[in-house]
Scaffold this active site. Structure first.
Site, short mmCIF file in Angstrom:
data_model
loop_
_atom_site.label_atom_id
_atom_site.label_comp_id
_atom_site.label_asym_id
_atom_site.label_seq_id
_atom_site.Cartn_x
_atom_site.Cartn_y
_atom_site.Cartn_z
NE ARG A 137 -2.71 -1.14 3.56
CZ ARG A 137 -2.74 -2.32 4.18
NH1 ARG A 137 -3.17 -3.39 3.54
NH2 ARG A 137 -2.37 -2.43 5.44
CE LYS B 244 -12.87 11.73 1.79
NZ LYS B 244 -12.65 10.79 0.68
CE LYS C 215 -13.63 14.24 -2.95
NZ LYS C 215 -12.32 13.63 -2.71
P1 13P Z 1 -13.47 9.24 -6.20
O1 13P Z 1 -12.92 10.40 -7.03
O2 13P Z 1 -12.92 7.91 -6.61
O3 13P Z 1 -14.96 9.30 -6.10
O4 13P Z 1 -12.91 9.43 -4.74
C1 13P Z 1 -12.98 10.67 -4.19
C2 13P Z 1 -13.18 10.56 -2.74
O5 13P Z 1 -12.40 11.04 -1.97
C3 13P Z 1 -14.39 9.87 -2.26
O6 13P Z 1 -14.56 10.12 -0.92
#
Ligand code: 13P
Length: 335
Positions: free
Chosen positions: A44, A134, A217
């Site tokens: 990973r 996030k 986002k």
């Molecule tokens: P994806 O762009 O693969 O949707 O992932 C973004 C992300 O951080 C989802 O929480």
């Protein structure tokens, strides 16, 4: 200008975007299983270290979202991962939610958890070098969903999280993801996404979150993956802008889309069109996971020693998306 707004602008300057490399160990194991590489902590790290030391980290990637395991790892040369990312000119970030769990009261829906003890965990991540964080709430569209309960409770959690993150002088990424899975039309996606985002801002304002110091986002406005009525990329772009214009307060500066299961090219093309038609003051960039890493992961899995080759594939995708964030991308650049 506030310290937090400076971080937002730095991450998203000049078409830069965010690499979402924060897959939990479970999700990363699935991704590695798909390409037949054993999911060990070493593997990973090896894939992620390969990406984090690529040249596009300096030119295209303004921030990287990490998972708890990765932010505490060191490279083969004993460099801490957040230090590696900073040394490339990018900002380290961290996923702080603990996942979407069954929502009591509406058990077919999810509520994202992780508020207990969050203030203490944030202090630790700040010390490890994190500049932003996030938290992702998820919503499904069906005839009866998302319910008022899921919209209200996820918005409340996102706002409490954001207030705690700003208290700790980091930028919260606020991610309310209306999922693409389902038979719904783009119109339904538009309506539900608008409702979800409006409720998030109602709660963010109530919790006195500085809107200049967040990155929203969101998902793009798409028809469900099982819908018979797909819309064109031009329509996706126009509906996405219309939705954000009507539901996001103008104080917000930074928006970075998730890719949510779109193909790499689709996610780039839609971002390019969004920027072509963007008549707002919002910066509209990307925070992609799968749409930035898929080809690189596939290439890497064939020969995990080929660091340069893997970086070349990743650099291309990052460059294409950074061009798209400035509406400078076109299809011929892909061949
Ligand atoms: P994806 O762009 O693969 O949707 O992932 C973004 C992300 O951080 C989802 O929480």
């Amino acid at each position: 200008m506030s310290e937090l707004n400076n971080i937002v602008l730095k991450i998203l300057e000049k078409g830069k975007g965010i690499l979402a490399a924060d897959e939990s160990t479970g999700t990363m194991t699935q991704r590695l299983d798909d390409v037949k590489v054993p999911s060990s902590p070493e593997n990973r790290l090896s894939f992620r270290e390969t990406l984090f030391s690529a040249s596009s980290m300096t030119d295209c990637i303004g921030g990287v979202i990490l998972y708890d395991e990765t932010i505490k790892q060191e490279t083969s040369k004993k460099i801490k991962i957040p230090e590696l990312i900073s040394s490339m000119g990018s900002a380290p970030g961290i996923k702080v939610d603990t996942g979407a769990k069954v929502l009591a009261g509406s058990p077919d829906e999810k509520i994202t958890e992780g508020l207990d003890g969050l203030r203490e965990r944030l202090k630790e991540y700040y010390k490890l070098g994190a500049k932003f964080t996030k938290w992702r709430g998820v919503y499904t569209i069906t005839k009866n969903f998302p319910s008022k309960l899921s919209i209200q409770s996820n918005a409340h959690a996102l706002a409490r999280y954001s207030a705690l993150v700003q208290e700790c002088r980091m930028v919260p990424i606020v991610e309310p993801e209306v999922l693409m899975e389902g038979e719904h039309s783009a119109k339904e996606c538009y309506e539900k996404t608008s409702e979800v985002i409006k409720k998030c801002f109602e709660e963010l304002i109530l919790h006195k979150v500085d809107l200049k110091g967040i990155i929203l986002k969101p998902n793009m406005i798409l028809a469900g993956n099982k819908s018979d009525n797909k819309i064109t990329n031009e329509e996706v772009a126009k509906l996405t802008i219309k939705c954000l214009k009507n539901s996001v307060p103008s104080e917000v500066t930074g928006i970075a889309f998730l890719s949510g299961g779109q193909s790499e090219i689709e996610a780039t093309e839609n971002l390019n069109l969004i920027n072509k038609y963007n008549d707002t003051d919002f910066i509209m960039s990307y925070s992609y996971g799968r749409a930035l890493q898929q080809s690189a992961l596939k290439f890497w899995s064939k020969n995990i020693e080929d660091i340069e080759g893997t970086q070349k594939v990743f650099n291309h995708r990052a460059k294409m998306n950074t061009l798209a964030a400035q509406s400078k991308w076109f299809k011929d650049l892909e061949v």
